[in-house]
Design an enzyme around this catalytic site. Structure first.
Site, PDB file in Angstrom:
ATOM      1  N   ASN A  52      49.731 -82.186 -24.025  1.00 30.61           N
ATOM      2  CA  ASN A  52      51.088 -81.711 -24.328  1.00 30.61           C
ATOM      3  C   ASN A  52      52.073 -82.881 -24.453  1.00 30.61           C
ATOM      4  O   ASN A  52      53.279 -82.693 -24.366  1.00 30.61           O
ATOM      5  CB  ASN A  52      51.567 -80.761 -23.231  1.00 30.61           C
ATOM      6  CG  ASN A  52      50.633 -79.574 -23.072  1.00 30.61           C
ATOM      7  OD1 ASN A  52      50.182 -78.998 -24.055  1.00 30.61           O
ATOM      8  ND2 ASN A  52      50.315 -79.228 -21.840  1.00 30.61           N
ATOM      9  N   HIS A 138      54.293 -67.398 -19.082  1.00 30.88           N
ATOM     10  CA  HIS A 138      53.413 -68.241 -18.269  1.00 30.88           C
ATOM     11  C   HIS A 138      53.003 -67.569 -16.953  1.00 30.88           C
ATOM     12  O   HIS A 138      53.753 -66.775 -16.393  1.00 30.88           O
ATOM     13  CB  HIS A 138      54.172 -69.537 -17.961  1.00 30.88           C
ATOM     14  CG  HIS A 138      53.327 -70.619 -17.363  1.00 30.88           C
ATOM     15  ND1 HIS A 138      53.341 -70.903 -16.023  1.00 30.88           N
ATOM     16  CD2 HIS A 138      52.451 -71.482 -17.932  1.00 30.88           C
ATOM     17  CE1 HIS A 138      52.520 -71.915 -15.788  1.00 30.88           C
ATOM     18  NE2 HIS A 138      51.972 -72.290 -16.933  1.00 30.88           N
ATOM     19  N   GLU A 177      60.091 -67.241 -23.147  1.00 31.13           N
ATOM     20  CA  GLU A 177      59.831 -68.664 -23.348  1.00 31.13           C
ATOM     21  C   GLU A 177      60.456 -69.144 -24.651  1.00 31.13           C
ATOM     22  O   GLU A 177      60.635 -68.372 -25.591  1.00 31.13           O
ATOM     23  CB  GLU A 177      58.320 -68.926 -23.350  1.00 31.13           C
ATOM     24  CG  GLU A 177      57.710 -68.576 -22.003  1.00 31.13           C
ATOM     25  CD  GLU A 177      56.284 -69.070 -21.812  1.00 31.13           C
ATOM     26  OE1 GLU A 177      55.731 -69.737 -22.703  1.00 31.13           O
ATOM     27  OE2 GLU A 177      55.733 -68.772 -20.744  1.00 31.13           O
ATOM     28  N   SER A 181      53.240 -71.068 -24.862  1.00 33.93           N
ATOM     29  CA  SER A 181      52.358 -72.209 -24.598  1.00 33.93           C
ATOM     30  C   SER A 181      50.995 -72.100 -25.271  1.00 33.93           C
ATOM     31  O   SER A 181      50.371 -73.118 -25.551  1.00 33.93           O
ATOM     32  CB  SER A 181      52.174 -72.396 -23.095  1.00 33.93           C
ATOM     33  OG  SER A 181      51.706 -71.210 -22.501  1.00 33.93           O
ATOM     34  N   ASP A 206      62.244 -70.296 -20.283  1.00 34.99           N
ATOM     35  CA  ASP A 206      61.288 -71.332 -19.883  1.00 34.99           C
ATOM     36  C   ASP A 206      61.012 -72.117 -21.166  1.00 34.99           C
ATOM     37  O   ASP A 206      60.347 -71.616 -22.072  1.00 34.99           O
ATOM     38  CB  ASP A 206      60.024 -70.672 -19.331  1.00 34.99           C
ATOM     39  CG  ASP A 206      58.911 -71.681 -19.033  1.00 34.99           C
ATOM     40  OD1 ASP A 206      58.939 -72.788 -19.603  1.00 34.99           O
ATOM     41  OD2 ASP A 206      58.003 -71.344 -18.251  1.00 34.99           O
ATOM     42  N   HIS A 209      57.754 -76.106 -23.547  1.00 43.16           N
ATOM     43  CA  HIS A 209      57.163 -76.697 -24.755  1.00 43.16           C
ATOM     44  C   HIS A 209      58.161 -76.922 -25.889  1.00 43.16           C
ATOM     45  O   HIS A 209      57.793 -77.442 -26.937  1.00 43.16           O
ATOM     46  CB  HIS A 209      56.008 -75.829 -25.262  1.00 43.16           C
ATOM     47  CG  HIS A 209      54.880 -75.747 -24.288  1.00 43.16           C
ATOM     48  ND1 HIS A 209      53.884 -76.696 -24.216  1.00 43.16           N
ATOM     49  CD2 HIS A 209      54.616 -74.860 -23.302  1.00 43.16           C
ATOM     50  CE1 HIS A 209      53.040 -76.380 -23.240  1.00 43.16           C
ATOM     51  NE2 HIS A 209      53.467 -75.266 -22.672  1.00 43.16           N
ATOM     52  N   LYS A 241      55.520 -82.595 -20.182  1.00 45.21           N
ATOM     53  CA  LYS A 241      55.000 -82.358 -21.523  1.00 45.21           C
ATOM     54  C   LYS A 241      55.607 -83.398 -22.474  1.00 45.21           C
ATOM     55  O   LYS A 241      55.267 -84.558 -22.375  1.00 45.21           O
ATOM     56  CB  LYS A 241      55.230 -80.900 -21.880  1.00 45.21           C
ATOM     57  CG  LYS A 241      54.203 -80.074 -21.076  1.00 45.21           C
ATOM     58  CD  LYS A 241      54.477 -78.653 -20.836  1.00 45.21           C
ATOM     59  CE  LYS A 241      53.341 -78.093 -19.973  1.00 45.21           C
ATOM     60  NZ  LYS A 241      53.688 -76.842 -19.310  1.00 45.21           N
TER      61      LYS A 241
HETATM   62  C1  PLP Z   1      53.269 -76.053 -18.185  1.00 45.14           C
HETATM   63  C2  PLP Z   1      54.141 -74.859 -18.054  1.00 45.14           C
HETATM   64  C3  PLP Z   1      54.770 -74.538 -16.855  1.00 45.14           C
HETATM   65  C4  PLP Z   1      54.481 -75.280 -15.587  1.00 45.14           C
HETATM   66  O1  PLP Z   1      55.043 -76.542 -15.584  1.00 45.14           O
HETATM   67  P1  PLP Z   1      54.376 -77.695 -14.688  1.00 45.14           P
HETATM   68  O2  PLP Z   1      55.427 -78.705 -14.545  1.00 45.14           O
HETATM   69  O3  PLP Z   1      53.174 -78.154 -15.428  1.00 45.14           O
HETATM   70  O4  PLP Z   1      54.012 -77.040 -13.370  1.00 45.14           O
HETATM   71  C5  PLP Z   1      55.651 -73.481 -16.845  1.00 45.14           C
HETATM   72  N1  PLP Z   1      55.865 -72.747 -17.943  1.00 45.14           N
HETATM   73  C6  PLP Z   1      55.242 -72.999 -19.103  1.00 45.14           C
HETATM   74  C7  PLP Z   1      55.514 -72.152 -20.289  1.00 45.14           C
HETATM   75  C8  PLP Z   1      54.345 -74.049 -19.187  1.00 45.14           C
HETATM   76  O5  PLP Z   1      53.685 -74.276 -20.326  1.00 45.14           O
END
Ligand code: PLP
Length: 398
Positions: A52, A138, A177, A181, A206, A209, A241
């Site tokens: 990522n 997620h 989101e 993801s 969230d 990405h 990421k």
């Molecule tokens: C990777 C991810 C997370 C978690 O983040 P980390 O810092 O890796 O724990 C949360 N939400 C989404 C959509 C993700 O892809």
């Protein structure tokens, strides 16, 4: 293996055997590092289409130098939780930088995105509340939502009509989101903001990405879609990421941040991230903001990959982001395809249930500004024409 344990309260062996029987047992591969769009495993170099690290910043010299300088100044560990003495000037400066970059009043740092998501939901939602989530959100969001005393409703992926029907006025929180993801498509944030405003509910994004990848200065999905940050009450993003480091943040009003400082248990009872890490993330944000060229190059690689894969007959998702799933259906077909690519020196992850819905196993290909056109062409050569044979072989096992 000695078979399922018959003593003790936990049937670990049986659970593992069950996973193995349906071909879903997971195991890890220790790599020897990933740099510049490459990955080294067991003495062999692969083209890495599974990370990522969308802007290729995870091994950037300026970020490494900032991390090292942070260690020299602050040491390796923060030494305590943030309310004790773990909160440093470096953390504070990063919070201020993020707030200015993203157009929010205040920001709070977390050790990772998983705990940031869980902390927010747990701190906000009581039994009198409702929580609405996109069904492809997620695991950190789904899981915490289902364990809380509030009522949780999941709406069909990006289905705004379904969400509108579920909403009740002034009852709780809508979570979706920026960029999904496993599918790479985006949430409809204008519509989400309108529904939240009309119904008097709060809205949380969230953007793990989208941050760094989308929008002017890499400000993320909201900026890319022209949605004012003030219309989304809670912004969550991660540093592991596109930003190439680790950790996460939650942004919103000053009151929200003050509330989380007092009531978010994942924040209060956990050792703070190292100050040096905050120094590295601050440097990364400086680079990300100035990386419009890298984002444009990434866009060209995405277009090149999609054209090439479509011409070869592969089924792509509706994604304009660096996350490009190749949908193959059965888990075994996804595993076989990943294996075939590895033989050609190309690494891409097979994603299987329960990470994605049953019957939608896929190869999750991710592109990075660290790749060049020849890398994408090598990936396309390794994929070759889609014969459909992987899918039909898969169904024999499925
Ligand atoms: C990777 C991810 C997370 C978690 O983040 P980390 O810092 O890796 O724990 C949360 N939400 C989404 C959509 C993700 O892809």
């Amino acid at each position: 293996m000695t078979g399922p344990a018959v003593t003790g309260p936990f049937a670990l062996g049986a659970a593992l055997a069950g996973r193995a029987q349906v071909g879903l047992l997971r195991n890890r591969i220790a790599t020897d590092g990933a740099t510049g769009g490459r990955l080294r495993v067991a003495g062999r170099d692969y083209l890495n289409f599974s990370a990522n690290d969308y802007l290729g910043l995870a091994d950037h010299p300026a970020i490494k130098a900032a991390f090292n300088a942070g260690i020299e100044r602050y040491g390796t560990g923060s030494g305590a939780s943030p309310l004790v003495t773990g909160y440093s000037r470096a953390h504070q400066e990063l919070e201020e930088t993020l707030a200015e970059w993203l157009g929010v009043e205040a920001v709070l740092l977390f050790n990772c995105g998983f705990s940031a998501n869980q902390a927010v939901l747990k701190a906000l939602l009581g039994k009198e509340h409702l929580l609405w989530q996109d069904k492809l959100n997620h695991a950190s969001l789904q899981e915490m939502g289902s364990q809380l005393p509030c009522k949780m409703q999941r709406f069909g992926h990006n289905d705004m009509a379904a969400l509108a029907q579920q909403l009740e006025p002034n009852r709780g929180l809508i979570v979706s989101e920026g960029v999904f993801s496993m599918d790479g498509d985006q949430g409809p944030w204008r519509e989400l903001a309108t529904l939240a405003a009309q119904s008097g509910n709060w809205l949380m994004i969230d953007d793990a990405h989208g941050l760094g990848v989308l929008g002017p200065q890499g400000r993320g999905t909201l900026a890319a879609q022209g949605v004012h940050p003030a219309s989304v009450h809670i912004q969550m993003g991660t540093f592991g990421k596109a930003l190439g480091v680790a950790g996460a943040f939650v942004g919103g009003s000053r009151e929200l941040v003050d509330y989380l400082v007092n009531f978010a248990r994942h924040y209060v009872y956990s050792t703070h991230t190292p100050a040096a890490q905050a120094c590295a993330v601050s440097k990364s944000i400086e680079l990300v903001r100035a990386a419009d060229d890298a984002r444009a190059q990434l866009g060209q690689l995405i277009a090149r990959f999609r054209q090439g894969a479509q011409a070869l007959g592969w089924q792509l998702g509706a994604s304009a982001t660096p996350i490009q799933p190749l949908l193959v259906g059965e888990s075994s077909a996804a595993l076989q395809l990943a294996e075939r690519l590895r033989e050609c020196g190309v690494w891409a992850g097979a994603i299987r249930p329960p990470t994605v819905p049953v019957g939608t196993a896929r190869l999750r290909i991710t592109l990075s500004a660290a790749h060049c056109e020849q890398d994408v062409d090598r990936l396309l050569d390794a994929l070759g024409p889609c014969s459909g044979s992987a899918t039909s072989e898969g169904t024999h096992h499925g």
